[in-house]
Scaffold this active site. Structure first.
Site, PDB file in Angstrom:
ATOM      1  N   GLY A 185      34.848  37.273  46.382  1.00  0.00           N
ATOM      2  CA  GLY A 185      35.942  36.629  47.100  1.00  0.00           C
ATOM      3  C   GLY A 185      36.981  35.933  46.239  1.00  0.00           C
ATOM      4  O   GLY A 185      37.646  34.994  46.688  1.00  0.00           O
ATOM      5  N   HIS A 196      44.614  46.479  46.494  1.00  0.00           N
ATOM      6  CA  HIS A 196      43.926  47.573  45.797  1.00  0.00           C
ATOM      7  C   HIS A 196      44.224  47.451  44.301  1.00  0.00           C
ATOM      8  O   HIS A 196      45.377  47.261  43.912  1.00  0.00           O
ATOM      9  CB  HIS A 196      44.425  48.925  46.330  1.00  0.00           C
ATOM     10  CG  HIS A 196      43.720  50.081  45.691  1.00  0.00           C
ATOM     11  ND1 HIS A 196      42.436  50.444  46.047  1.00  0.00           N
ATOM     12  CD2 HIS A 196      44.097  50.926  44.700  1.00  0.00           C
ATOM     13  CE1 HIS A 196      42.062  51.460  45.293  1.00  0.00           C
ATOM     14  NE2 HIS A 196      43.040  51.783  44.475  1.00  0.00           N
ATOM     15  N   ALA A 218      46.373  39.433  37.773  1.00  0.00           N
ATOM     16  CA  ALA A 218      47.622  39.785  38.471  1.00  0.00           C
ATOM     17  C   ALA A 218      47.404  39.826  39.983  1.00  0.00           C
ATOM     18  O   ALA A 218      48.280  39.419  40.764  1.00  0.00           O
ATOM     19  CB  ALA A 218      48.133  41.137  37.968  1.00  0.00           C
TER      20      ALA A 218
HETATM   21  C1  GRF Z   1      39.482  43.376  43.847  1.00  0.00           C
HETATM   22  O1  GRF Z   1      39.698  43.994  42.606  1.00  0.00           O
HETATM   23  C2  GRF Z   1      40.263  44.056  44.929  1.00  0.00           C
HETATM   24  O2  GRF Z   1      41.478  44.588  44.492  1.00  0.00           O
HETATM   25  C3  GRF Z   1      39.356  45.171  45.349  1.00  0.00           C
HETATM   26  O3  GRF Z   1      38.054  44.632  45.271  1.00  0.00           O
HETATM   27  C4  GRF Z   1      38.048  43.562  44.333  1.00  0.00           C
HETATM   28  C5  GRF Z   1      37.530  42.376  45.070  1.00  0.00           C
HETATM   29  O4  GRF Z   1      37.375  41.255  44.232  1.00  0.00           O
HETATM   30  N1  GRF Z   1      39.722  45.671  46.648  1.00  0.00           N
HETATM   31  P1  GRF Z   1      37.215  39.814  44.865  1.00  0.00           P
HETATM   32  O5  GRF Z   1      36.040  39.877  45.834  1.00  0.00           O
HETATM   33  O6  GRF Z   1      38.475  39.462  45.546  1.00  0.00           O
HETATM   34  O7  GRF Z   1      36.896  38.912  43.712  1.00  0.00           O
END
Ligand code: GRF
Length: 227
Positions: free
Chosen positions: A23, A120, A184
């Protein structure tokens, strides 16, 4: 993040964030929404996994949290019916997918179309799906990045709201690149949510329509300095 326009607290869009794991993007949205004048408020964080690490973090900050464990449902549709009912009960106006690792059916996506966004970790339309960083390194790209887009039934294919580019270093491992892109992401997602919540970016068919001062989509680009 670029400074959002001032919005009365009562006008903030009720935003529900869906997560599956650590998260960190959810945390960046929660922190942005704590700033005065941010056009969205985080109404709740929902996880589809009981062990999602982001849930105790959000709960400790007084944010309403829910677990809707997909394994407790007979299939995708009953799970999504429970998710839809919860979002409706919470009066969600915007849904942010932030590392939410369940594929959503077309029926669910269509009910929230134009109101649901996703982050993404690639510069879409390149590298849709999983393992984006390993594939970007294998392809030898010099610039990687991340994208926030409206969610449509086709995976990682919706209208693009904002993108951030980061450089790829010669010596990068998958972990190095993932860490640079994630940094980023944490800038980009709050920026993109502010554009949607303030009404400056909205979905119109396969494109994003821009209004007001934000009519120049280049504003959505975070230009990296090589590091
Ligand atoms: C992120 O890299 C997001 O772009 C992808 O999954 C990852 C989730 O990371 N969809 P987090 O749970 O927000 O740390």
């Amino acid at each position: 993040m670029l400074s959002p326009p001032f919005i009365e607290p009562s006008m903030r869009k009720r935003t529900v964030i869906l997560i599956s794991g650590r998260g960190s993007n959810m945390m960046s949205l929660v922190e942005a929404a704590a700033e005065p004048g941010y056009p969205a408020e985080v109404a709740a964080v929902i996880a589809n996994r009981p062990d999602a690490a982001g849930i105790p973090w959000a709960a400790a900050r007084g944010i309403h949290t829910r677990i809707i464990d997909h394994k407790a449902y007979a299939g995708r549709e009953p799970f999504e019916a429970a998710l839809h009912d919860t979002l409706t009960e919470l009066s969600a106006q915007i849904v942010c997918l932030a590392g939410f690792m369940r594929v959503l059916t077309a029926g669910f996506v269509e009910r929230w179309q134009g109101r649901m966004i996703n982050i993404h970790p690639s510069l879409l339309p390149s590298f849709k799906g999983l393992d984006t960083h390993a594939r970007a390194l294998k392809a030898g790209v010099r610039i990687a990045g991340c994208t926030v887009h409206f969610v449509v039934p086709e995976m990682d294919a919706g209208p693009i709201i904002a993108q951030a580019a980061v450089p790829v270093a010669e010596t990068d491992t998958t972990e190095d690149l993932a860490a640079r892109v994630l940094k980023a992401e944490h800038q980009l997602y709050p920026h993109a949510l502010s554009l949607v919540a303030s009404g400056h970016a909205r979905m119109s068919g396969s494109r994003v329509l821009w209004s007001g001062e934000h009519s120049i989509p280049a504003e959505a680009l975070v230009v990296p300095s090589p590091s």
